[in-house]
Structures are given as C-alpha cells and as structure tokens.
Design a protein around this motif. Structure first.
Motif, PDB file in Angstrom:
ATOM      1  N   GLY A 139     -18.778 -16.674  25.727  1.00  0.00           N
ATOM      2  CA  GLY A 139     -17.785 -15.708  25.226  1.00  0.00           C
ATOM      3  C   GLY A 139     -18.061 -14.289  25.688  1.00  0.00           C
ATOM      4  N   VAL A 140     -18.560 -14.145  26.925  1.00  0.00           N
ATOM      5  CA  VAL A 140     -18.943 -12.807  27.381  1.00  0.00           C
ATOM      6  C   VAL A 140     -18.133 -12.371  28.608  1.00  0.00           C
ATOM      7  N   ALA A 186     -17.625  -8.673  28.925  1.00  0.00           N
ATOM      8  CA  ALA A 186     -18.797  -7.817  28.690  1.00  0.00           C
ATOM      9  C   ALA A 186     -18.879  -6.667  29.682  1.00  0.00           C
ATOM     10  N   GLY A 246     -24.534 -10.056  27.336  1.00  0.00           N
ATOM     11  CA  GLY A 246     -23.437 -10.700  28.049  1.00  0.00           C
ATOM     12  C   GLY A 246     -23.232 -10.138  29.444  1.00  0.00           C
TER      13      GLY A 246
END
Lengths: 234, 349
Positions: free
Chosen positions: B35-36, B39, B62
């Motif tokens: 889920g980065v 980032a 991330g």
C-alpha cells in the motif's frame, strides 16, 4: 472615519446580542460494550527511533467511566441556509513521531488549515475524500517543520488522511459548513462552540468504527444544555 | 543447423529482459501489497530530486519500495529499448521486428501510466498499469521464444488436428487466466485490503450477503492497522468472481494437460508445457488461499501476483508453441526430416 467607527459599534453590539441569545451545548459520549483490543504497531527503524512510547491502533480510545474519545460531534441539521465564517487560528494537523495528531479533528468548509511535519523524516500527506467536490491530493513533506496550508470546499464526515511512507499513519478530519462541531476528549466529553443560535437541531456523534448516533434537541436563547450519547461497541 | 552467434546473443538478451521484467512485476506487486504506491508524490522526480540521484539515506519506509520500483522499471525500459533496436537491426522476420516495436511502445506506455497514476492521484490507472505489466511480460517472453534456436529449428511433430484441438483448450485456459489477472489487478488497486476475510467460505456462507447493512457491519468489524479503504459490495462480488474464476482456470488447465497427454504423447515440448502449467496453476490457487488466510500478507500476495504472471506467460508461450507446431506441420505434411524443415523455415519464416 466616522462611518467606520459607527460600523464597528454596530458589529460589536451585534456580537453582544448574539452571545446574549446563544446557547451552550456540552455532553459526553459513552461506549457501551467491550471493544476489540487494539493492535500494537511496529514502526520501521527510522520512525522507531523517534518516540519512546509503544503505539497501538486508535480504534476505540476509552477513558473514565467509559467515555469514548475521538468522536466527531456536530450539528447535522438545523443550520441550513445560514452563513458562517471560521474563527481563530487555522487548525493544525501535525505529524509527530510518525503519528498524525490529532487523530480526529474538524474544520469548516473552505477554512484554511495547516498540515505540518514535525519529524526529521519524510512524510507524505494524502487525504482520500469521498465527496467528489473535495479533491484528493498527495503532498510530499520531506523536511522537518514544513507546513502546508489546505482547505476543503464541501462538507464530508470524515475525510481520511494517510501517509503512504508509513502505512500505519492515518487520521480523520470532519468538514462541515458551520463552526458547531467538536471532538470528544479522552473522557468522552465535548463542548460545542457557545454561540449556537436558539433553534431545533439534529446533533450527530460520529465514531469511525462504531458509527453514528443522533439526537434532536431544541435550545433556547442563553440555554445551557447537556446532550449525552451512548454508542455500542461493534 | 547452428544459428548465427548474433541470434544466440539476441535470444539471451531477450531472456534476460524477460527475467528483469518478472522481477519488476514482483517489485511492483510488493508496492501495491504494502500500500505504498503513493509514497513518492512526484514523478518523474522523487521528492524533487532527479530520480537517479535520490540519496540512498532517504530510501525509508514506503519510499524504499516505490523508488526501487521506479529504478527497476527504468532498467527494464532501457533493456527493452536495446532489445527493440537490436531486433530492428538484426532480425530478418518482419513480424518479429514488429514485436520489438510493440514492446518498446508498451514499455513507454507502461512507464507513463505508472507516472500518471501518481501525479493524477488516480487509483483506476493502477488497474491498467497492473494489467499491462502482465501483458508486457508475456510479450517479452514471446520475443525470447521466437528468437530461440528451438523456434528456428523445430521439426514437425504431432498431428495438426491434435495440435489444433489442444490449442483450443489452451486459448480458453489462457483467456480465463488473463481474466483472473484483470480481476486481481482491479481488486488490488481498490486498496481495500481483503474484501472477504475467510476461505473457503465467505463471511461464513457459500455466497456472502452484500446488502448495505451487511457491508457496513463487515467494515465495522474489520480490525485494520493501515489506511485501507472501506470494502464495498462491488469488491465482495469481485472476490467471489475471482474465486469461481480460479476454479474454472484450474479445471481448464487440467483439461489442456489431459488433452496433451491423450493426443500428443509424442510431442515432448507440449507435454512439458502442459505439466508445468498444471504445477503453476495449482501453486497459484494455493497462494490465493494463503493470501486470504494470511490476512493478505504482503509477501504472500506478491508471490500470488508473480506466479499469476508466470501462469499467464506459460499459457501465452504454450499457445505460441502450438501455433508454431501447427504451422510447421502444415508446411510438411509428409513429415520431412528436421533438416528439410530447417531449410524450409530458413526460406520462408
């Protein structure tokens, strides 16, 4: 100059009159039931060096006598058609020791608020609003002390902010088109701004995990009213 | 006949590019699994730095995964460009030169899609980015196959009718797998975590309830530790379709294997592909189950993506192999010697 003085006098008078007919609403949000335990968060090495306290998720923060913290309480209906201006300094959403603070906060629509990186590590500020009128953005904050000013044009309960660099970091901001909102403290207590005009309102208490409960109240001029909510732990 | 040295090295370089692409798919999968993907908020720069000069000390959290993804992608872009030029300069077959050009265009589109997904803050673009990644991997693997010695020198084996029969099964199975990968990319780029947390049942049922009340209760009961999006009925249906699709894909690959064993016993390459495909699809199904049981652990979910890419690639190459055998078989109805086939190919392919 004379015109200006008169205008200021009228405005001051209007302010006095408004406070004279405004009411105070305070209350408490209580959690009923036992919430699931919080999950400890393991930070990465960089963030782990910043703070000394172990952190957990913040789903249900329960204080004295089952008071539930981080509940966004606001006037849901009853203020339609009225115009308000934000007061005071712009609210601050801070990033401290790789955690967003406060976890839950509120702003008015179009009110400027600041987002700050207080850490010596890079963060990104990434709100994910659901209301199409509120634009999603992704802002890098690579340096300590960096502050950026933002605002949202449309009401939304609640806008989630996250940091993709540190996926455990997220917070919520309630956006309403008036100033009559509050967030419960660690004991579940809240106080709405004291200049709420007399009238009949729906007050909603919204918790990220437990959901919303509402109450309809009628307040008169200068009335002090206590509004308490009970929310079931899910 | 031994192929010219320049072809051998071209083939080796194509294989290297395919391996790098698979690695890129893994790193990209890891970015989404963790889920980065956002980032690093800028592109093509990284926090204002030139991407290639971004200080290593700042590769934290991330950023490490996303920035690594960008660097590996740049490497694959460079390799693909070299590959396309190499093919253009040395390859006599026009259709292979076209494949090289398509690969170059695809890698450029893929890079731009990845960048736009960041700068436009659009999750939907991630679905196309994830799907194109798989297709691009298949394309580079196909280039590796068609530049191989095997492709140039293969002799006729198996009857054309049997090969055509098997090819139909392989087309169906490969299409199902591609559909599975598109659904998978769609689910992953919703960034909602696991829409259904249990397996083989779904919220304790064969098919979960998806009313507004039910979905609200699912969301309330989730104990998320990261900023995943709330789940929606759409995501629940997608995961259920993905589960049914997994069964259909596995069955279709098993059927293809059975057809290969029944009708093409003498074709070792078809036997090998079919068996390898069965192993891959079973591994992939197991990883899908483990993805749920591990609460979508990033490592397991990424392995699921990587094996999915390999499964699709195997189907595409299997299809190419069968098409090649059919073509060779039609060229040589009297089953000529390998030497004759080679000379035929040298003249016409």
């Amino acid at each position: 100059m004379k015109t200006n003085s008169s205008l200021m006098t009228v405005m001051a008078l209007a302010g006095v009159i408004q406070s004279a007919v405004a009411s105070d609403i305070t209350g408490k949000v209580t959690l009923k039931g036992t919430p699931p335990p919080e999950t400890p968060i393991t930070m990465d090495a960089t963030c782990g060096k910043l703070g000394t306290a172990a952190i957990t998720t913040r789903r249900y923060q329960v204080g004295a006598e089952a008071g539930l913290a981080n509940v966004f309480v606001y006037v849901k209906t009853g203020l339609e058609g009225k115009k308000f201006e934000p007061k005071g300094a712009p609210p601050l959403l801070d990033q401290v020791n790789c955690v967003y603070e406060p976890y839950v906060s509120g702003v008015m629509t179009n009110q400027k608020f600041n987002v700050r990186n207080s850490d010596p590590v890079m963060h990104n500020v990434h709100p994910t609003p659901k209301n199409p009128a509120n634009k999603e953005f992704n802002l890098g904050q690579p340096t300590k002390g960096q502050v950026n000013e933002k605002s949202f044009p449309a009401p939304e309960i609640l806008v989630r902010f996250k940091c993709d660099v540190h996926p455990w970091m997220f917070a919520y901001v309630g956006v309403v088109d008036h100033p009559y909102f509050a967030v419960t403290d660690k004991n579940g207590v809240f106080t709405l701004p004291s200049d709420l005009p007399a009238g009949t309102y729906t007050i909603e208490a919204f918790h990220v995990k437990a959901g919303a409960v509402t109450q309809q109240i009628t307040v008169g001029a200068t009335e002090k009213k206590s509004v308490n909510f009970t929310i079931d732990a899910k | 006949m031994k192929p010219p040295v320049r072809y051998t090295w071209l083939h080796r370089f194509a294989v290297l590019t395919a391996f790098c692409t698979l690695f890129l798919v893994c790193v990209g999968g890891l970015v989404t699994s963790k889920g980065v993907g956002m980032a690093v908020p800028d592109w093509p720069n990284t926090y204002g730095y030139n991407m290639f000069l971004f200080p290593v000390s700042k590769w934290v959290g991330g950023i490490f995964y996303e920035h690594t993804h960008r660097l590996v992608a740049s490497g694959v872009g460079l390799f693909t460009t070299i590959l396309a030029i190499w093919i253009g300069l040395s390859e006599p077959r026009k259709w292979v030169r076209v494949l090289g050009v398509v690969a170059f265009i695809a890698v450029v589109i893929q890079g731009v899609l990845g960048g736009l997904r960041v700068t436009l803050v659009k999750d939907e673009l991630g679905i196309f980015h994830g799907t194109l990644a798989h297709l691009f991997f298949c394309l580079v693997a196909l280039i590796s196959l068609v530049t191989s010695t095997w492709w140039r020198t293969v002799s006729s084996s198996g009857t054309v009718s049997s090969l055509l029969r098997l090819r139909k099964y392989v087309i169906v199975a490969t299409s199902l797998i591609l559909g599975q990968l598109i659904i998978g990319a769609t689910m992953r780029h919703q960034h909602a975590g696991l829409a259904i947390p249990d397996f083989p049942l779904a919220y304790g049922k064969l098919y979960p309830e998806t009313s507004a009340e039910a979905v609200e209760s699912y969301n309330r009961l989730r104990l998320e530790t990261t900023a995943v999006n709330p789940i929606t009925p759409f995501q629940i249906h997608m995961q259920m379709i993905h589960r049914f699709g997994a069964v259909a894909s596995a069955l279709s690959v098993l059927l293809a294997w059975k057809v290969a064993r029944t009708y093409l016993k003498e074709v070792a390459s078809a036997q090998g592909f079919a068996f390898g495909w069965v192993i891959l699809v079973m591994t992939q199904a197991s990883l899908g189950a483990f993805t749920v049981w591990s609460s979508k652990s990033a490592d397991v979910a990424t392995a699921h993506v990587a094996v999915g890419a390999l499964t699709l690639m195997t189907g595409c190459l299997f299809l190419a192999l069968l098409s090649r055998l059919v073509w060779v078989g039609r060229l040589s109805p009297a089953k000529p010697s390998p030497a004759r086939v080679t000379s035929l190919l040298a003249c016409s392919v």
